[in-house]
Design a protein around this motif. Structure first.
Motif, PDB file in Angstrom:
ATOM      1  N   MET A   1      -6.853 -16.745 -11.985  1.00 18.22           N
ATOM      2  CA  MET A   1      -8.266 -17.078 -12.059  1.00 18.22           C
ATOM      3  C   MET A   1      -9.080 -15.903 -11.527  1.00 18.22           C
ATOM      4  SD  MET A   1     -10.186 -20.474 -10.767  1.00 18.22           S
ATOM      5  CE  MET A   1     -10.618 -20.150  -9.077  1.00 18.22           C
ATOM      6  N   ARG A   2     -10.148 -15.583 -12.205  1.00 14.49           N
ATOM      7  CA  ARG A   2     -11.019 -14.471 -11.806  1.00 14.49           C
ATOM      8  C   ARG A   2     -11.927 -14.902 -10.665  1.00 14.49           C
ATOM      9  NH1 ARG A   2     -13.014 -10.989 -16.808  1.00 14.49           N
ATOM     10  NH2 ARG A   2     -13.453  -9.684 -15.054  1.00 14.49           N
ATOM     11  N   GLU A   3     -12.084 -14.005  -9.709  1.00 11.03           N
ATOM     12  CA  GLU A   3     -12.976 -14.247  -8.591  1.00 11.03           C
ATOM     13  C   GLU A   3     -14.420 -14.047  -9.061  1.00 11.03           C
ATOM     14  OE1 GLU A   3     -13.625 -11.597  -4.821  1.00 11.03           O
ATOM     15  OE2 GLU A   3     -11.735 -12.691  -4.638  1.00 11.03           O
ATOM     16  N   PRO A   4     -15.361 -14.880  -8.599  1.00  7.56           N
ATOM     17  CA  PRO A   4     -16.754 -14.717  -9.037  1.00  7.56           C
ATOM     18  C   PRO A   4     -17.365 -13.423  -8.483  1.00  7.56           C
ATOM     19  CG  PRO A   4     -16.557 -16.484  -7.423  1.00  7.56           C
ATOM     20  CD  PRO A   4     -15.175 -16.003  -7.725  1.00  7.56           C
ATOM     21  N   ILE A   5     -18.467 -13.014  -9.077  1.00  4.52           N
ATOM     22  CA  ILE A   5     -19.190 -11.822  -8.632  1.00  4.52           C
ATOM     23  C   ILE A   5     -19.689 -12.036  -7.205  1.00  4.52           C
ATOM     24  CG2 ILE A   5     -21.346 -10.531  -8.977  1.00  4.52           C
ATOM     25  CD1 ILE A   5     -20.893 -10.817 -11.976  1.00  4.52           C
ATOM     26  N   LYS A   6     -19.597 -10.955  -6.406  1.00  2.00           N
ATOM     27  CA  LYS A   6     -20.112 -10.988  -5.037  1.00  2.00           C
ATOM     28  C   LYS A   6     -20.661  -9.602  -4.693  1.00  2.00           C
ATOM     29  CE  LYS A   6     -15.600 -10.057  -2.985  1.00  2.00           C
ATOM     30  NZ  LYS A   6     -15.070  -9.527  -4.220  1.00  2.00           N
ATOM     31  N   ALA A   7     -21.410  -9.517  -3.600  1.00  2.00           N
ATOM     32  CA  ALA A   7     -21.952  -8.234  -3.150  1.00  2.00           C
ATOM     33  C   ALA A   7     -20.815  -7.244  -2.954  1.00  2.00           C
ATOM     34  CB  ALA A   7     -22.732  -8.423  -1.859  1.00  2.00           C
ATOM     35  N   LEU A  74     -23.830  -9.970 -16.281  1.00  2.00           N
ATOM     36  CA  LEU A  74     -22.893  -9.036 -15.654  1.00  2.00           C
ATOM     37  C   LEU A  74     -21.454  -9.441 -15.922  1.00  2.00           C
ATOM     38  CD1 LEU A  74     -24.654  -8.788 -12.176  1.00  2.00           C
ATOM     39  CD2 LEU A  74     -24.793  -7.132 -14.054  1.00  2.00           C
ATOM     40  N   ARG A  75     -20.596  -8.453 -16.200  1.00  2.00           N
ATOM     41  CA  ARG A  75     -19.152  -8.690 -16.309  1.00  2.00           C
ATOM     42  C   ARG A  75     -18.507  -7.898 -15.169  1.00  2.00           C
ATOM     43  NH1 ARG A  75     -17.349  -7.984 -21.739  1.00  2.00           N
ATOM     44  NH2 ARG A  75     -17.825  -5.792 -21.491  1.00  2.00           N
ATOM     45  N   LYS A  76     -17.880  -8.647 -14.274  1.00  2.00           N
ATOM     46  CA  LYS A  76     -17.248  -8.024 -13.109  1.00  2.00           C
ATOM     47  C   LYS A  76     -16.142  -7.077 -13.552  1.00  2.00           C
ATOM     48  CE  LYS A  76     -14.844  -9.156  -8.844  1.00  2.00           C
ATOM     49  NZ  LYS A  76     -14.500 -10.218  -7.924  1.00  2.00           N
ATOM     50  N   ILE A  77     -16.085  -5.915 -12.910  1.00  2.00           N
ATOM     51  CA  ILE A  77     -14.998  -4.967 -13.139  1.00  2.00           C
ATOM     52  C   ILE A  77     -13.985  -5.198 -12.026  1.00  2.00           C
ATOM     53  CG2 ILE A  77     -14.363  -2.527 -13.216  1.00  2.00           C
ATOM     54  CD1 ILE A  77     -17.243  -2.004 -14.271  1.00  2.00           C
ATOM     55  N   GLU A  78     -12.824  -5.689 -12.414  1.00  2.00           N
ATOM     56  CA  GLU A  78     -11.799  -6.021 -11.427  1.00  2.00           C
ATOM     57  C   GLU A  78     -11.204  -4.746 -10.837  1.00  2.00           C
ATOM     58  OE1 GLU A  78     -11.129  -9.009 -10.332  1.00  2.00           O
ATOM     59  OE2 GLU A  78     -12.250 -10.137 -11.829  1.00  2.00           O
ATOM     60  N   PRO A  79     -11.044  -4.699  -9.508  1.00  2.00           N
ATOM     61  CA  PRO A  79     -10.367  -3.540  -8.913  1.00  2.00           C
ATOM     62  C   PRO A  79      -8.904  -3.538  -9.343  1.00  2.00           C
ATOM     63  CG  PRO A  79     -10.816  -5.210  -7.257  1.00  2.00           C
ATOM     64  CD  PRO A  79     -11.461  -5.676  -8.539  1.00  2.00           C
ATOM     65  N   ASP A  80      -8.276  -2.351  -9.339  1.00  2.25           N
ATOM     66  CA  ASP A  80      -6.866  -2.268  -9.710  1.00  2.25           C
ATOM     67  C   ASP A  80      -6.041  -3.132  -8.761  1.00  2.25           C
ATOM     68  OD1 ASP A  80      -7.416  -0.528 -11.744  1.00  2.25           O
ATOM     69  OD2 ASP A  80      -7.089   1.260 -10.521  1.00  2.25           O
ATOM     70  N   ALA A  81      -5.124  -3.875  -9.331  1.00  2.00           N
ATOM     71  CA  ALA A  81      -4.246  -4.721  -8.519  1.00  2.00           C
ATOM     72  C   ALA A  81      -3.280  -3.834  -7.739  1.00  2.00           C
ATOM     73  CB  ALA A  81      -3.474  -5.682  -9.418  1.00  2.00           C
ATOM     74  N   PRO A  82      -2.963  -4.207  -6.490  1.00  2.00           N
ATOM     75  CA  PRO A  82      -1.998  -3.414  -5.733  1.00  2.00           C
ATOM     76  C   PRO A  82      -0.618  -3.513  -6.378  1.00  2.00           C
ATOM     77  CG  PRO A  82      -2.562  -5.428  -4.544  1.00  2.00           C
ATOM     78  CD  PRO A  82      -3.451  -5.355  -5.759  1.00  2.00           C
ATOM     79  N   PRO A  83       0.240  -2.495  -6.195  1.00  2.00           N
ATOM     80  CA  PRO A  83       1.567  -2.554  -6.806  1.00  2.00           C
ATOM     81  C   PRO A  83       2.371  -3.730  -6.265  1.00  2.00           C
ATOM     82  CG  PRO A  83       1.253  -0.508  -5.561  1.00  2.00           C
ATOM     83  CD  PRO A  83      -0.008  -1.308  -5.445  1.00  2.00           C
ATOM     84  N   ALA A  84       3.249  -4.241  -7.106  1.00  2.00           N
ATOM     85  CA  ALA A  84       4.110  -5.355  -6.690  1.00  2.00           C
ATOM     86  C   ALA A  84       5.024  -4.892  -5.553  1.00  2.00           C
ATOM     87  CB  ALA A  84       4.940  -5.844  -7.874  1.00  2.00           C
ATOM     88  N   GLU A  85       5.464  -5.805  -4.716  1.00  2.00           N
ATOM     89  CA  GLU A  85       6.316  -5.478  -3.560  1.00  2.00           C
ATOM     90  C   GLU A  85       7.587  -4.764  -3.990  1.00  2.00           C
ATOM     91  OE1 GLU A  85       6.716  -4.849   0.238  1.00  2.00           O
ATOM     92  OE2 GLU A  85       5.044  -6.021  -0.512  1.00  2.00           O
ATOM     93  N   ALA A  86       8.182  -5.166  -5.114  1.00  2.00           N
ATOM     94  CA  ALA A  86       9.411  -4.522  -5.594  1.00  2.00           C
ATOM     95  C   ALA A  86       9.149  -3.059  -5.943  1.00  2.00           C
ATOM     96  CB  ALA A  86       9.954  -5.262  -6.811  1.00  2.00           C
ATOM     97  N   GLU A  87       8.002  -2.759  -6.522  1.00  2.00           N
ATOM     98  CA  GLU A  87       7.671  -1.380  -6.865  1.00  2.00           C
ATOM     99  C   GLU A  87       7.478  -0.534  -5.615  1.00  2.00           C
ATOM    100  OE1 GLU A  87       5.392  -2.270 -11.084  1.00  2.00           O
ATOM    101  OE2 GLU A  87       4.230  -1.635  -9.346  1.00  2.00           O
ATOM    102  N   LYS A  88       6.877  -1.109  -4.558  1.00  2.00           N
ATOM    103  CA  LYS A  88       6.704  -0.386  -3.307  1.00  2.00           C
ATOM    104  C   LYS A  88       8.061   0.000  -2.728  1.00  2.00           C
ATOM    105  CE  LYS A  88       2.515  -2.788  -1.875  1.00  2.00           C
ATOM    106  NZ  LYS A  88       1.956  -3.685  -0.869  1.00  2.00           N
ATOM    107  N   THR A  89       8.996  -0.955  -2.728  1.00  2.00           N
ATOM    108  CA  THR A  89      10.322  -0.713  -2.171  1.00  2.00           C
ATOM    109  C   THR A  89      11.049   0.353  -2.970  1.00  2.00           C
ATOM    110  OG1 THR A  89      10.407  -3.011  -1.468  1.00  2.00           O
ATOM    111  CG2 THR A  89      12.496  -1.825  -1.515  1.00  2.00           C
ATOM    112  N   LYS A  90      10.995   0.262  -4.303  1.00  2.00           N
ATOM    113  CA  LYS A  90      11.665   1.236  -5.155  1.00  2.00           C
ATOM    114  C   LYS A  90      11.099   2.641  -4.917  1.00  2.00           C
ATOM    115  CE  LYS A  90      11.258   0.814  -9.692  1.00  2.00           C
ATOM    116  NZ  LYS A  90      11.443   0.551 -11.112  1.00  2.00           N
ATOM    117  N   GLU A  91       9.791   2.757  -4.770  1.00  2.00           N
ATOM    118  CA  GLU A  91       9.174   4.050  -4.519  1.00  2.00           C
ATOM    119  C   GLU A  91       9.611   4.614  -3.174  1.00  2.00           C
ATOM    120  OE1 GLU A  91       5.061   3.071  -6.950  1.00  2.00           O
ATOM    121  OE2 GLU A  91       4.980   3.501  -4.810  1.00  2.00           O
ATOM    122  N   GLY A  92       9.739   3.755  -2.190  1.00  2.00           N
ATOM    123  CA  GLY A  92      10.156   4.197  -0.853  1.00  2.00           C
ATOM    124  C   GLY A  92      11.584   4.726  -0.852  1.00  2.00           C
TER     125      GLY A  92
END
Length: 95
Positions: A1-7, A74-92
């Motif tokens: 679900m998309r979060e509504p627009i906020k300041a 207005l159409r909210k521009i969603e910030p980039d989602a953080p990488p999944a936990e598995a991707e963080k571990t693989k990168e580490g």
């Protein structure tokens, strides 16, 4: 679900008082302040946008570099989602 627009959100202007002829269509704005509800347009947000053209929605003065928009314009521009936990571990492990 998309979060509504906020300041603080970034948004694209997708409509305006002049509809498809609105000079602000496609403009990217930073949502700054909720101004209240207008009888026919609903929620109104003051947004920061260097080149926005302003048509008065109410009698309050609009500071330079700011413009007021109905939330439905207005159409909210969603910030980039953080990488999944598995991707963080693989990168580490590969470092």
């Amino acid at each position: 679900m998309r979060e509504p627009i906020k300041a603080g959100d970034l948004a694209e202007v997708i409509n305006g008082l002049l509809g498809k002829d609105s000079p602000n269509l496609g403009l990217i704005v930073r949502v700054r302040q909720y101004l209240g509800d207008e009888k026919t347009l609903g929620r109104i947000w003051r947004c920061e946008a260097e080149y926005a053209q302003t048509l008065k929605l109410h009698n309050a003065p609009t500071p330079a570099g700011m413009a007021d928009f109905a939330q439905s314009w207005l159409r909210k521009i969603e910030p980039d989602a953080p990488p999944a936990e598995a991707e963080k571990t693989k990168e580490g492990l590969s470092a």
